[in-house]
Write a protein that holds these residues in place. Structure first.
Motif, short mmCIF file in Angstrom:
data_model
loop_
_atom_site.label_atom_id
_atom_site.label_comp_id
_atom_site.label_asym_id
_atom_site.label_seq_id
_atom_site.Cartn_x
_atom_site.Cartn_y
_atom_site.Cartn_z
N TYR A 138 -4.63 -1.64 -0.77
CA TYR A 138 -5.31 -0.34 -0.92
C TYR A 138 -6.11 -0.33 -2.22
O TYR A 138 -5.80 -1.03 -3.18
CB TYR A 138 -4.30 0.80 -0.96
CG TYR A 138 -3.63 1.09 0.37
CD1 TYR A 138 -4.26 1.84 1.34
CD2 TYR A 138 -2.35 0.60 0.63
CE1 TYR A 138 -3.65 2.11 2.56
CE2 TYR A 138 -1.73 0.85 1.84
CZ TYR A 138 -2.38 1.61 2.81
OH TYR A 138 -1.78 1.87 4.01
N VAL A 167 -3.84 6.86 2.51
CA VAL A 167 -2.59 7.45 2.04
C VAL A 167 -2.91 8.48 0.97
O VAL A 167 -3.63 8.20 0.01
CB VAL A 167 -1.64 6.38 1.44
CG1 VAL A 167 -0.39 7.03 0.87
CG2 VAL A 167 -1.28 5.34 2.50
N THR A 430 11.66 10.58 5.76
CA THR A 430 10.37 10.54 6.45
C THR A 430 10.45 11.33 7.76
O THR A 430 11.52 11.55 8.31
CB THR A 430 9.97 9.09 6.80
OG1 THR A 430 10.83 8.59 7.84
CG2 THR A 430 10.08 8.17 5.60
N ARG A 447 6.69 0.16 0.03
CA ARG A 447 5.34 -0.34 0.20
C ARG A 447 4.67 0.35 1.39
O ARG A 447 5.09 0.18 2.54
CB ARG A 447 5.36 -1.86 0.42
CG ARG A 447 5.97 -2.66 -0.73
CD ARG A 447 5.20 -2.47 -2.02
NE ARG A 447 5.53 -3.46 -3.04
CZ ARG A 447 6.43 -3.27 -4.00
NH1 ARG A 447 7.11 -2.13 -4.07
NH2 ARG A 447 6.65 -4.22 -4.90
N TYR A 448 3.62 1.11 1.10
CA TYR A 448 2.87 1.76 2.18
C TYR A 448 2.23 0.72 3.11
O TYR A 448 1.96 1.01 4.27
CB TYR A 448 1.77 2.66 1.60
CG TYR A 448 2.29 3.78 0.74
CD1 TYR A 448 3.15 4.73 1.27
CD2 TYR A 448 1.92 3.89 -0.59
CE1 TYR A 448 3.64 5.76 0.48
CE2 TYR A 448 2.39 4.93 -1.39
CZ TYR A 448 3.27 5.86 -0.85
OH TYR A 448 3.74 6.87 -1.64
N MET A 451 3.98 0.35 6.38
CA MET A 451 4.34 1.55 7.14
C MET A 451 3.41 1.79 8.32
O MET A 451 2.24 1.40 8.33
CB MET A 451 4.34 2.77 6.22
CG MET A 451 5.48 2.76 5.22
SD MET A 451 5.56 4.30 4.27
CE MET A 451 6.99 3.95 3.24
#
Length: 454
Positions: A138, A167, A430, A447-448, A451
């Motif tokens: 990102y 995000v 979540t 860690r996104y 996901m």
């Protein structure tokens, strides 16, 4: 999924290996690496990054020197994809010390123009500028300080693109507000909720509660340079008065495990064989008498006003110590003021919410918490421990190192360096449609990148 804090894999590095008996670390970069703006990321960018770090002389440089890469001359470009680090003394710390945020590779084309006489390392500029320097999945699209961060896919990331394209990380200071936003579906993920709320979410059909063990140490600090805490018997008395099980059960509502050593469970060489403390008011009173306080004493206990668990711990500590003849007055401080006092070593009797050592090495850990000028917040000192840390921090004799670590644990427990409370679980709540939760115990982060959202 839980990663391993004791195994190292390459990210920008295609491979890395020690040569010359551990005196050189050779790193080979992946082919075709780019920064987020499309500039090539090569060995010269790595060299630039380390030259800047050593010129700056801040924490990351100190950690690198701790692992015996001593300066700019120790970092050499071999070719466009290969960098060699000279290691003055082979040691077990280097990879762990390098796997920390400060070692992120910077784009010299972006950063160098902002290295001025007033800001020679461009440190101030980098506090609010990242464009063109990102290397991960990102990039930072926008940032409103104190409000939110917005991350977007990095089109020049070397690996598979992240499944979630964007995000938004919102800053919501109040845990009850975070809880309400999660339950209503206005946010997908919430963390650092109050433990009681986390338990309540277990019954919510729309929410998943992901719980992971940590190596975070949470303890009661007693400033060993300030009377009466310079008295070992007094520290031991408080250790026998503390309400350990009550705190884990009633404050942390089971989302924690007992801490039984300065070296936490999950870290190599941890042992609980020397731990002897349990809640025993009679034992505490006897030790108080030996310490010179047969009629008890009064103490002030400082807790974080902005942390529900810290506030709860203060109440239970006050109640438990009263049964041993110790009158406690609670002093609550907001987070910023508490942290400032902690870093100045001004706190005398207090709850430390948690410390995590990114390098999962016992000597790295005890160096910072039991010896260093910065982070030995209790000012505890023992000459034998100091000598063992000096002798074994970079030793490659792993057997002797393990024995030395056990001895440090034995001394620190016996002398009640802290009141050893618990290791908290890390809980991420979540919405049910969020998958791919991957936890890295080394830095206690999620860690996104992995996901998914259905």
């Amino acid at each position: 999924i839980i990663g391993s804090p004791n195994e190292f894999t390459g990210d920008l590095a295609e491979s890395f290996r020690f040569t010359d008996g551990g005196k050189k670390l050779v790193v080979t970069l992946r082919r075709g690496l780019k920064f987020s703006n499309g500039d090539p990321l090569d060995a010269n960018a790595v060299k630039f990054t380390y030259d800047r770090l050593f010129d700056q002389g801040a924490t990351t440089a100190a950690l690198t020197k701790m692992a015996k890469v001593m300066g700019k001359d120790s970092v050499r470009v071999v070719d466009d994809r290969t960098v060699e680090f000279a290691v003055a003394d082979p040691n077990p710390l280097l990879l762990g010390n390098m796997s920390q945020y400060g070692h992120s590779i910077l784009n010299p084309n972006v950063v160098r123009p902002h290295m001025t006489a007033a800001d020679p390392s461009a440190h101030e500029w980098l506090k609010s500028n990242t464009k063109g320097t990102e290397t991960g999945p990102y990039l930072l699209e926008s940032w409103q300080p104190g409000v939110e961060f917005v991350f977007a896919r990095n089109p020049n990331f070397w690996g598979r693109p992240p499944r979630i394209s964007r995000v938004v990380l919102r800053i919501v200071p109040d845990p009850s507000t975070r809880l309400a936003l999660l339950k209503s579906g206005d946010v997908d993920i919430a963390r650092d909720l109050a433990p009681l709320d986390e338990v309540g979410l277990l019954k919510d059909q729309g929410v998943s509660v992901n719980r992971f063990p940590t190596r975070i140490v949470s303890f009661l600090g007693m400033n060993a340079k300030v009377p009466p805490f310079n008295n070992v018997k007094l520290r031991q008395a408080i250790s026998y008065a503390a309400p350990y099980d009550t705190i884990v059960r009633s404050v942390m509502v089971g989302f924690a495990r007992r801490l039984t050593s300065p070296v936490p469970s999950g870290m190599p060489t941890h042992t609980d064989e020397f731990f002897k403390y349990k809640t025993d008011p009679a034992k505490a009173k006897a030790l108080l008498a030996e310490a010179g306080f047969p009629n008890g004493l009064s103490l002030t206990f400082t807790s974080r006003a902005d942390l529900a668990e810290s506030k709860g711990i203060a109440i239970w500590v006050k109640s438990a110590l009263a049964r041993a003849g110790i009158n406690v007055t609670i002093n609550e401080m907001q987070g910023a003021a508490f942290t400032a006092a902690l870093q100045k070593h001004d706190l005398v009797f207090f709850h430390h919410p948690g410390w995590n050592s990114i390098n999962n090495d016992p000597f790295y850990h005890v160096f910072w918490l039991l010896q260093s000028a910065c982070c030995d917040y209790t000012n505890y000192s023992n000459p034998e421990i100091d000598d063992l840390i000096r002798r074994f921090t970079i030793s490659t004799d792993l057997s002797a190192r393990a024995d030395a670590s056990r001895r440090i644990q034995q001394i620190a427990v016996d002398e009640a360096a802290w009141v050893f409370l618990y290791q908290p679980d890390l809980v991420l709540a979540t919405r049910k449609n969020i998958g791919g939760v991957v936890y890295y115990p080394a830095d206690v982060r999620f860690r996104y990148y992995f996901m998914t959202k259905e």
